[in-house]
Design a protein around this motif. Structure first.
Motif, short mmCIF file in Angstrom:
data_model
loop_
_atom_site.label_atom_id
_atom_site.label_comp_id
_atom_site.label_asym_id
_atom_site.label_seq_id
_atom_site.Cartn_x
_atom_site.Cartn_y
_atom_site.Cartn_z
N ALA A 199 34.38 -57.68 21.05
CA ALA A 199 33.45 -57.96 19.94
C ALA A 199 32.22 -57.06 20.05
O ALA A 199 31.73 -56.54 19.04
N ARG A 200 31.73 -56.84 21.27
CA ARG A 200 30.57 -55.96 21.47
C ARG A 200 30.91 -54.53 21.05
O ARG A 200 30.12 -53.87 20.38
N THR A 225 33.14 -53.54 18.87
CA THR A 225 33.25 -53.50 17.41
C THR A 225 31.87 -53.50 16.76
O THR A 225 31.60 -52.70 15.85
N ALA A 226 30.98 -54.36 17.24
CA ALA A 226 29.63 -54.45 16.66
C ALA A 226 28.84 -53.17 16.90
O ALA A 226 28.22 -52.63 15.97
#
Length: 192
Positions: A28-29, A31-32
């Motif tokens: 998720a990190r 991707t962000a």
């Protein structure tokens, strides 16, 4: 008449010696952060491809061909993964043999003193989308000493395929994540 061009394309493509490689799974990190990095149009010459190994080095070896602006990860069975890279500007290029001594995700950047003298505006920074080291870094050592050169991601993907760095090997962030996931510390790196 339309079958002739279709057959010609099929014959030409049949002779191709490369295959696309799927993107790695991202956290998720990742991707962000990657969503905040500027995007550049991908040049197919510098894409991530499975190819016949042109290096003749041992499997597990990373080979950077600076003139071609390509990095190869040698695989078994005569294959290699090919990635497009940015290499050192003529004045700052580095060639040699090294070892991956450390790996880091979204690493902090500490520019060396000589870089700060050249460009007083640069400064140390924590990992993140604005950081010039990008998503991952492979730290290179020679004879047990840090070379200060890295294979790393970038916040300037439009420069892939150019000689524009201060000697480090830059990769698209998605590509450096893929390489990072495949290469252990201790891997040999040859920069030609």
């Amino acid at each position: 008449m339309r079958i002739v061009p279709i057959m010609a394309c099929a014959i030409l493509l049949g002779g191709c010696n490369f295959k696309a490689v799927p993107d790695p799974t991202l956290s998720a990190r990742d991707t962000a952060f990657m969503a905040l990095v500027p995007q550049a149009e991908d040049d197919p010459r510098y894409g991530r491809w499975l190819v016949s190994d042109p290096t003749k080095e041992a499997p597990g070896t990373i080979v950077v061909e600076t003139k071609e602006r390509l990095l190869y990860l040698v695989l078994p069975d005569g294959k290699a993964l090919q990635y497009g890279v940015t290499v050192g500007d003529e004045a700052y290029g580095w060639t040699g043999r090294a070892t991956v001594s450390r790996k880091a995700e979204w690493p902090a950047w500490h520019p060396p003193a000589e870089m700060i003298r050249r460009w007083p505006h640069v400064h140390a920074m924590e990992g993140g989308p604005a950081n010039p080291l990008g998503a991952r870094a492979l730290y290179l050592s020679e004879g047990g000493r840090d070379t200060l050169y890295r294979i790393h991601g970038t916040n300037e993907p439009e420069k892939i395929g150019q000689a524009a760095s201060s000697g480090c090997i830059r990769m698209r962030n998605i590509d450096v994540v893929d390489l990072f996931n495949r290469v252990p510390t201790g891997a040999t790196v040859i920069v030609r």
